[in-house]
Design an enzyme around this catalytic site. Structure first.
Site, PDB file in Angstrom:
ATOM      1  N   ARG A 268      44.159  47.720  34.412  1.00 49.90           N
ATOM      2  CA  ARG A 268      44.276  47.037  35.697  1.00 49.90           C
ATOM      3  C   ARG A 268      45.377  46.002  35.538  1.00 49.90           C
ATOM      4  O   ARG A 268      45.261  45.067  34.775  1.00 49.90           O
ATOM      5  CB  ARG A 268      42.932  46.405  36.070  1.00 49.90           C
ATOM      6  CG  ARG A 268      42.928  45.646  37.402  1.00 49.90           C
ATOM      7  CD  ARG A 268      43.152  44.173  37.135  1.00 49.90           C
ATOM      8  NE  ARG A 268      42.743  43.302  38.232  1.00 49.90           N
ATOM      9  CZ  ARG A 268      43.086  42.017  38.316  1.00 49.90           C
ATOM     10  NH1 ARG A 268      43.830  41.453  37.378  1.00 49.90           N
ATOM     11  NH2 ARG A 268      42.661  41.295  39.324  1.00 49.90           N
ATOM     12  N   ASP A 270      47.434  42.928  36.435  1.00 51.53           N
ATOM     13  CA  ASP A 270      47.247  41.703  37.198  1.00 51.53           C
ATOM     14  C   ASP A 270      48.516  41.341  37.979  1.00 51.53           C
ATOM     15  O   ASP A 270      49.629  41.483  37.476  1.00 51.53           O
ATOM     16  CB  ASP A 270      46.885  40.557  36.243  1.00 51.53           C
ATOM     17  CG  ASP A 270      46.637  39.252  36.973  1.00 51.53           C
ATOM     18  OD1 ASP A 270      45.703  39.215  37.792  1.00 51.53           O
ATOM     19  OD2 ASP A 270      47.364  38.281  36.717  1.00 51.53           O
ATOM     20  N   ALA A 271      48.338  40.888  39.223  1.00 48.31           N
ATOM     21  CA  ALA A 271      49.402  40.257  40.025  1.00 48.31           C
ATOM     22  C   ALA A 271      50.685  41.081  40.081  1.00 48.31           C
ATOM     23  O   ALA A 271      51.783  40.558  39.849  1.00 48.31           O
ATOM     24  CB  ALA A 271      49.682  38.855  39.496  1.00 48.31           C
ATOM     25  N   GLU A 314      46.587  45.329  40.895  1.00 42.99           N
ATOM     26  CA  GLU A 314      45.985  44.233  41.653  1.00 42.99           C
ATOM     27  C   GLU A 314      47.138  43.567  42.388  1.00 42.99           C
ATOM     28  O   GLU A 314      47.784  42.658  41.880  1.00 42.99           O
ATOM     29  CB  GLU A 314      45.262  43.252  40.730  1.00 42.99           C
ATOM     30  CG  GLU A 314      44.449  42.209  41.489  1.00 42.99           C
ATOM     31  CD  GLU A 314      44.998  40.795  41.368  1.00 42.99           C
ATOM     32  OE1 GLU A 314      44.366  39.877  41.905  1.00 42.99           O
ATOM     33  OE2 GLU A 314      46.049  40.610  40.730  1.00 42.99           O
ATOM     34  N   HIS A 343      37.974  40.895  51.828  1.00 38.61           N
ATOM     35  CA  HIS A 343      38.030  39.710  52.686  1.00 38.61           C
ATOM     36  C   HIS A 343      37.356  39.964  54.030  1.00 38.61           C
ATOM     37  O   HIS A 343      36.631  39.102  54.555  1.00 38.61           O
ATOM     38  CB  HIS A 343      39.486  39.281  52.884  1.00 38.61           C
ATOM     39  CG  HIS A 343      40.133  38.816  51.618  1.00 38.61           C
ATOM     40  ND1 HIS A 343      41.467  39.008  51.327  1.00 38.61           N
ATOM     41  CD2 HIS A 343      39.617  38.170  50.539  1.00 38.61           C
ATOM     42  CE1 HIS A 343      41.753  38.501  50.146  1.00 38.61           C
ATOM     43  NE2 HIS A 343      40.643  37.996  49.638  1.00 38.61           N
TER      44      HIS A 343
END
Length: 426
Positions: A268, A270-271, A314, A343
């Site tokens: 995964r 990140d960012a 991500e 969200h």
């Protein structure tokens, strides 16, 4: 690259293009300065075979640059005594039991932070051994994959892990490289795949082993591994130079190490928004084409070697090109975290009155697909480390603060779980 042990000898190889000389020192030569000099290969790389050096030996590189002697941790070190300590030679080659990764269409992922998943109150952080002891609990719940938050070596003993100091080394407080190998083998024994969280958007900021590695760099900038201009800044640390071939290879080697040496089942990233864009917002003026090309290259390498392993972005921008094949101009990720789903659903669950809920919004995120109707291109969830920190809490607590065990908190959070398990996606 790094320290590669063979029978009775270890091969050392390091990239230091601005060095005037490089030596390997350690417990194998009583830390004698320049006892084993590395030979220049003429392309910024230095290498040597050192007889008598082997697994368990501590070592460092001594880099002569600009009249200074710089004592550096190996950027490829698989283990360090601590984030600012010595590198340790390790041998990652060994027979491992076979494992079949669950089908992506039936994968149920549990995000796991090693330091707190099964720690002992009042003691040290949890580690791989204590985390592995609780894997049967996850298996009994129906979990068949764990997504482990970053385990690369970081400053201090307590961290989320998004401040990598030594990108190839496994955090020593968690049990190091041997601990991670045993954790993955134990997870596989229980039918659980292991996805590892990796950080390529930045490195550091604390105890950054790559910072001005061979002494070169613009004032205030990180040197050979990092951009030297406005592209270097991120909200968390210094951004790697994705346009430099040696840095691109460093990241590629890192990704393949987790999948091939440790036999992790996926990554995964990140960012990724900050890998492909300086500000992470998608403005063409701040785009990083080199970052986009890096993600394509690494994902193509993974697919060519182990196509059954899962590569997740991500990104949280809802950009469908992240999960399109590279042949169609996409970044080649297999799936991406669906920020819109979490969200929208959390907002609807936390809102106390029906008048404040958007059923069309719920319908839209349930039906969303990022690529040609393939639901498995997204990972859907109502809880993650980002949703429960920085002033926020787990869903039952958000629904009714201080009354997480109330009927309303239980029922609405359960409804959120139903939406996750019954909607199309991972």
């Amino acid at each position: 690259m790094g320290a590669i042990p063979h029978a009775g000898v270890t091969a050392f190889r390091v990239w230091a293009p601005h060095a005037e000389a490089v030596s390997a020192i350690g417990t194998f030569n009583d830390w004698r300065l320049h006892a084993h000099r590395l030979a220049s290969e003429g392309n910024g790389h230095w290498s040597a075979d050192v007889p008598g050096a082997g697994p368990g030996d501590h070592y460092r590189y001594v880099i002569s640059s600009g009249g200074e002697e710089l004592f550096r941790i190996d950027p490829y070190a698989r283990l360090v005594t601590n984030s600012a300590g010595d590198a340790v030679i390790v041998d990652l080659s060994r027979p491992r039991p076979p494992f079949q990764i669950p089908g992506w269409h039936e994968m149920v992922v549990y995000e796991l932070h090693v330091g707190t998943f099964n720690d002992q109150p009042g003691g040290d952080p949890g580690h791989f051994r204590t985390a592995a002891e609780k894997l049967p609990h996850l298996a009994a719940m129906g979990v068949n994959a764990v997504e482990v938050m970053p385990t690369t070596s970081f400053a201090a003993a307590y961290s989320w892990g998004y401040n990598p100091a030594n990108p190839f080394a496994v955090e020593e407080a968690y049990g190091g490289s041997e601990g991670l190998m045993r954790f993955i083998d134990t997870a596989h024994h229980h039918g659980i795949a292991v996805l590892l969280d990796v950080v390529y958007s930045h490195w550091g900021p604390g105890d950054n082993a790559l910072w001005r590695f061979d002494g070169w760099g613009e004032p205030g900038k990180g040197g050979i591994y990092f951009y030297q201009d406005w592209r270097a800044r991120t909200p968390w640390g210094e951004r790697p130079d994705y346009g430099r071939p040696e840095v691109r290879r460093y990241i590629r080697d890192n990704a393949l190490m987790w999948l091939e040496d440790y036999r992790a089942d996926g990554l995964r990233w990140d960012a990724t928004a900050h890998i492909r864009d300086v500000d992470g917002g998608g403005d063409p003026a701040t785009a990083l084409p080199d970052g986009w090309g890096l993600m394509q290259w690494v994902n193509d390498e993974i697919n060519a070697r182990q196509p059954w392993k899962l590569s997740i972005a991500e990104d949280l921008q809802g950009d469908p090109t992240l999960t399109r094949p590279t042949a169609e101009g996409g970044a080649g990720f297999d799936a991406q975290w669906d920020g819109q789903f979490v969200h929208t659903v959390r907002r609807a669950l936390i809102t106390p009155d029906d008048a404040g809920r958007s059923m069309p919004g719920i319908a839209a995120v349930v039906a969303c697909s990022y690529w040609e109707g393939n639901a498995l291109r997204r990972v859907i969830y109502t809880e993650s480390h980002d949703e429960v920190a920085n002033g926020k809490a787990r869903l039952p607590e958000e629904i009714w603060p201080a009354q997480a065990d109330s009927w309303h908190s239980k029922k609405r959070s359960t409804l959120g779980a139903v939406l996750v398990f019954a909607s199309p996606g991972i």
